[in-house]
Design a protein around this motif. Structure first.
Motif, PDB file in Angstrom:
ATOM      1  N   HIS A 174       0.620  -1.121   0.054  1.00 13.57           N
ATOM      2  CA  HIS A 174       0.111  -0.434  -0.042  1.00 13.57           C
ATOM      3  C   HIS A 174       0.897   1.375   0.065  1.00 13.57           C
ATOM      4  O   HIS A 174       0.730   1.679  -1.207  1.00 13.57           O
ATOM      5  CB  HIS A 174      -1.279   0.075   1.695  1.00 13.57           C
ATOM      6  N   HIS A 213       1.578   4.644  -2.550  1.00 15.92           N
ATOM      7  CA  HIS A 213       1.214   6.348  -2.630  1.00 15.92           C
ATOM      8  C   HIS A 213       2.864   6.336  -3.444  1.00 15.92           C
ATOM      9  O   HIS A 213       2.165   7.525  -4.180  1.00 15.92           O
ATOM     10  CB  HIS A 213       1.300   6.296  -0.848  1.00 15.92           C
ATOM     11  N   CYS A 249      -1.165   5.735   7.651  1.00 10.68           N
ATOM     12  CA  CYS A 249      -1.955   4.942   7.051  1.00 10.68           C
ATOM     13  C   CYS A 249      -3.345   4.816   8.202  1.00 10.68           C
ATOM     14  O   CYS A 249      -2.472   3.634   8.754  1.00 10.68           O
ATOM     15  CB  CYS A 249      -1.625   3.807   5.850  1.00 10.68           C
ATOM     16  N   GLU A 280      -6.043   6.950  -0.134  1.00 10.75           N
ATOM     17  CA  GLU A 280      -6.562   5.423   0.034  1.00 10.75           C
ATOM     18  C   GLU A 280      -6.643   4.627  -0.816  1.00 10.75           C
ATOM     19  O   GLU A 280      -6.073   2.998  -0.908  1.00 10.75           O
ATOM     20  CB  GLU A 280      -6.835   5.930   1.306  1.00 10.75           C
TER      21      GLU A 280
END
Ligand SMILES: [Zn+2]
Length: 166
Positions: free
Chosen positions: A87, A91, A103, A114
């Motif tokens: 994740h 970004h 996050c 997100e």
């Protein structure tokens, strides 16, 4: 319990998917289907640290100029750690405009950045073969274990995760 209560697949841009595909190709991430994706080559580009963090903070990214540090909550399961790392890579790969991405899980406003970072993680961690036909939800747990990912990521990759938020 759901880990991704506010995930909204409608907010995913084609740029996010393309970025994920580029990373998969560049780092040859999906050369060994049927096993957890080997992230070593990709994560070599970052400095990974595990730390004690508040329960709702799963991780964050810090751009310290000469390198990018990804910090992961040490209390998470191995599957969630893999997810959080990818994740954060999402970004970075999408050039999301904040220097610091914190996050936090369960946030009321799960903005499109997100969502995109999460979708990149789903693409990186779940090869197309894993969700190819014949796909059956009966095998969800088995697939999640096989690829060492939270089962929600399998559903996202398959386009079946349609949370409406809480
Ligand atoms: Zn994030």
């Amino acid at each position: 319990m759901t880990y991704f209560p506010n995930f909204n697949p409608k907010q995913i841009s084609s740029k996010a998917v393309q970025t994920a595909q580029d990373l998969i190709k560049f780092y040859d991430l999906h050369g060994m289907p049927g096993k957890p994706v080997d992230l070593t080559k990709l994560l070599d580009k970052f400095e990974l640290r595990e730390m004690e963090l508040p329960k709702t903070t799963w991780g964050f990214t810090l751009d310290v100029g000469y390198k990018i540090v990804i910090v992961i909550n040490q209390a998470l399961s191995p599957e969630l750690k893999r997810y959080v790392a990818m994740h954060e890579v999402g970004h970075v790969g999408l050039w999301h405009p904040n220097q610091l991405h914190s996050c936090v899980v369960g946030k009321a406003e799960y903005d499109h950045l997100e969502n995109e970072a999460t979708m990149v993680a789903a693409y990186l961690l779940v090869p197309a073969e894993a969700v190819a036909e014949p796909f059956t939800l009966v095998r969800l747990g088995e697939l999640a274990e096989c690829y060492s990912v939270p089962s929600e990521l399998i559903l996202m990759r398959r386009g079946l995760y349609l949370s409406t938020g809480v």
